[in-house]
Write an enzyme that holds these catalytic residues in place. Structure first.
Site, short mmCIF file in Angstrom:
data_model
loop_
_atom_site.label_atom_id
_atom_site.label_comp_id
_atom_site.label_asym_id
_atom_site.label_seq_id
_atom_site.Cartn_x
_atom_site.Cartn_y
_atom_site.Cartn_z
N PHE A 1 0.85 -1.19 0.00
CA PHE A 1 0.00 0.00 0.00
C PHE A 1 0.89 1.24 0.00
O PHE A 1 1.79 1.38 0.81
CB PHE A 1 -0.90 0.02 1.24
CG PHE A 1 -2.10 -0.89 1.12
CD1 PHE A 1 -2.17 -1.87 0.14
CD2 PHE A 1 -3.16 -0.76 2.00
CE1 PHE A 1 -3.27 -2.70 0.05
CE2 PHE A 1 -4.27 -1.59 1.91
CZ PHE A 1 -4.32 -2.57 0.94
N GLU A 2 0.60 2.15 -0.89
CA GLU A 2 1.38 3.37 -1.00
C GLU A 2 0.45 4.59 -1.06
O GLU A 2 -0.76 4.46 -1.24
CB GLU A 2 2.26 3.34 -2.26
CG GLU A 2 3.24 2.17 -2.26
CD GLU A 2 4.13 2.14 -3.50
OE1 GLU A 2 4.17 3.14 -4.23
OE2 GLU A 2 4.78 1.11 -3.72
N GLY A 3 1.04 5.77 -0.91
CA GLY A 3 0.34 7.04 -1.13
C GLY A 3 -1.04 7.11 -0.56
O GLY A 3 -1.25 6.99 0.65
#
Length: 609
Positions: free
Chosen positions: A394-396
């Site tokens: 999971f990013e940003g």
């Protein structure tokens, strides 16, 4: 992880710092005169009795005889590294009442404030006070507020500040009784170096103190804590007390526990070799690195993460995976060939996981319905392709709703709580051999050393460190954490110095934090416990095209030498030596192939193939 060329996440620290100062300045107010019936409720506001009644973060405060504003003593507090030298006390107040907070201060960037007011918390500050200067502000308590915390603090990297004659005037609250000793103290499963504790809340307590063999080791506001830094196979006796403005309770009944033997505790190895190489395989999309068939992945790679399982929408929780279309990826294998190649890799001892997220695949499990859909859809992918587990990438914006939590040990934000719940459900479904890995960015992990939740001054991105509650809650299920040591800019290490991407020192400092543990947002009562070395790898771009922060093989070798042998260390000195460090992760297998396998060849040479 990026699909195309590199990008840099701006830290925004300078802009946020300026915004915080402007916001703080807006709170400066000239206080009205207190009513005749009001009393000064602050205890030892002149520091004539030393630090009696006050608690200073990181041991930063001391009573001194000069310079003083009144009497014979004043407070001197010195910021250090990520600690802003916050000195505070909790005061009993009446609900729905107005209070005036004042203090005389001297120094650069000195703050005065009150929190827990039940309405709007307040603060005021001075940028530069060469001599004592008066700060005042007012606030009104909420309809059920019976105590507030008043505080002073300085700023990071600035010299010591001084405070004297602090007062809180307003109607006195009802007397507060010393709380009873906590009950129900119990220990969770210990690791070789830490013991998790929990207990039942005591009525009227505003905090708790944990004692090991009669010596206080930490303070906390919650009803659980993890004591770290213990020796393997060592016996310990723990007790807890409850505290509030009236004092400290007697100690609880003791609980006795012995730590695990060295290398024990938490997280399944799931059949990984002692030193493992993890890589991402672009299976669902194409970019400049070219398509690589599963059957053509070299044996160097011990864990192959399929990039990516992606959501049908940001908030649905529905995850889908399919091979790259032929038009986009000439030479892509058929699905039958892909499945057969996965089985062949597994027969040779390799692990193949589905990775969820990436740079473009934003996932927000903001509801229990999304959580349940996530579990169902990810299970379908795992079952369809016969995979070994799950990688959380999971990013940003996947964590953009992770705001408001202030203690990584007890998260309440839905996107965090639901993610933890979903992964635990998958782990329970597939059992002990389920491989769970995570690839957060440094922004979401190590930056929590400086900022977490709303941050210490409200200007920092509230997502900073947002992965910490996920890692902590799943540490007993976590096979491998490989933080992306790239695309991050400079990050402060435990030496309170900033380290830049692309060199050995950066990887040494970032990894040492995970293997040593660190206070979150400078709060010594909230220490993120160390992970075991076999749970940790560090991530790098496989080539200069794969991301900002590419590190040459020579510098990677220096980092490994320092972490596993304590040789070749540069400016950063580690807090230990970890021969059991699991290995390296890279973005990506495709980019390594594009770069003539430089990354994996160096790994094989270092660990003997």
């Amino acid at each position: 992880m990026e699909r195309s060329g590199p990008s840099v996440r701006p830290s925004g620290l300078i802009a946020a710092f300026s915004a915080a100062l402007l916001a703080a300045g807006a709170l400066v107010a000239t206080a009205p005169a207190a009513a005749a019936a009001d009393a000064d409720l602050a205890r030892n506001g002149g520091f004539e009795a030393g630090l009696d009644g006050w608690s200073c973060s990181g041991g930063s405060g001391v009573a001194v005889s000069a310079p003083v504003h009144g009497g014979t003593s004043a407070l001197k507090a010195t910021p250090a590294g990520s600690d802003n030298a916050r000195c505070s006390q909790t005061v009993t107040v009446k609900p729905g009442s107005t209070y005036t907070l004042g203090a005389w201060v001297q120094g650069t960037y000195v703050y005065l404030g009150a929190s827990g007011t039940g309405t709007t918390d307040v603060s005021t500050w001075t940028q530069s006070a060469g001599a004592y200067q008066k700060l005042t502000t007012t606030f009104r308590t909420g309809p059920s507020t019976t105590s507030v915390t008043v505080y002073t603090h300085g700023w990071y990297g600035t010299p010591a500040y001084y405070a004297d004659d602090l007062s809180l005037t307003g109607p006195g609250g009802d007397p507060v009784a010393v709380p009873a000793a906590p009950t129900g103290l119990k220990a969770g499963t210990p690791t070789a170096s830490s013991v998790p504790l929990s207990w039942t809340a005591s009525a009227g307590a505003t905090g708790y103190r944990v004692y090991r063999s009669g010596t206080k080791v930490l303070d906390t506001t919650g009803t659980s804590a993890t004591v770290t830094g213990l020796a393997a196979s060592s016996a310990h006796s723990f007790q807890v007390t409850a505290v509030n403005a009236a004092g400290e309770s007697p100690k609880s009944a003791a609980v006795n526990i012995t730590t695990a033997a060295g290398g024990g505790g938490g997280g399944s190895d799931a059949g990984l070799p002692a030193h493992a190489l993890v890589g991402y395989l672009h299976s669902s999309f194409a970019n400049g690195s070219g398509y690589t068939r599963m059957a053509d992945v070299p044996d160097s790679w011990d864990v192959i993460n399929l990039a990516f399982g992606e959501p049908t929408s940001v908030t649905s929780g529905d995850i889908r995976f399919s091979l790259c279309p032929v038009a986009e990826c000439p030479g892509v294998e058929s699905e039958a060939e892909f499945k057969a190649a996965i089985k062949a890799k597994q027969a040779a001892g390799r692990k193949v996981l589905i990775s969820i997220g990436g740079q473009n695949g934003q996932v927000q499990l903001a509801s229990t319905a999304a959580r349940d859909t996530f579990v169902t859809s990810v299970s379908k992918i795992i079952d369809t392709y016969g995979l070994d587990g799950l990688d959380i990438d999971f990013e940003g914006h996947s964590l953009s709703l992770a705001t408001g939590d202030t203690d990584f040990r007890s998260p309440t934000t839905p996107v965090i709580v639901n993610l933890i719940s979903a992964v635990k459900t998958l782990k329970a479904k597939y059992g002990d051999d389920f491989v769970l890995t995570m690839a957060p960015e440094t922004f979401f992990v190590q930056l929590g050393y400086q900022y977490y939740g709303s941050g210490p001054w409200g200007g920092q991105d509230p997502r900073a460190g947002a992965y910490l509650p996920v890692i902590h809650a799943l540490r007993d299920d976590l096979t491998l954490l490989h933080v992306q040591d790239y695309n991050s800019g400079s990050i402060m290490g435990l030496d309170n110095q900033y380290h830049s991407m692309g060199g050995a020192d950066f990887h040494i400092a970032m990894t040492d934090m995970l293997l040593t543990g660190f206070p979150v947002a400078g709060d010594q009562t909230k220490v993120f416990p160390a992970l075991r070395p076999e749970q940790v790898a560090f991530g790098l771009p496989a080539s200069t095209q794969a991301g900002n922060g590419h590190t040459s093989p020579a510098e990677v070798t220096k980092a490994l030498n320092c972490l596993t042998k304590k040789t070749d260390c540069g400016t950063y000195q580690t807090h230990g030596t970890w021969s059991g460090l699991r290995g390296l992760m890279t973005w990506s297998i495709n980019w390594d192939r594009f770069n003539n396998w430089e990354f994996s060849k160096n790994f094989d040479a270092y660990f003997g193939g």
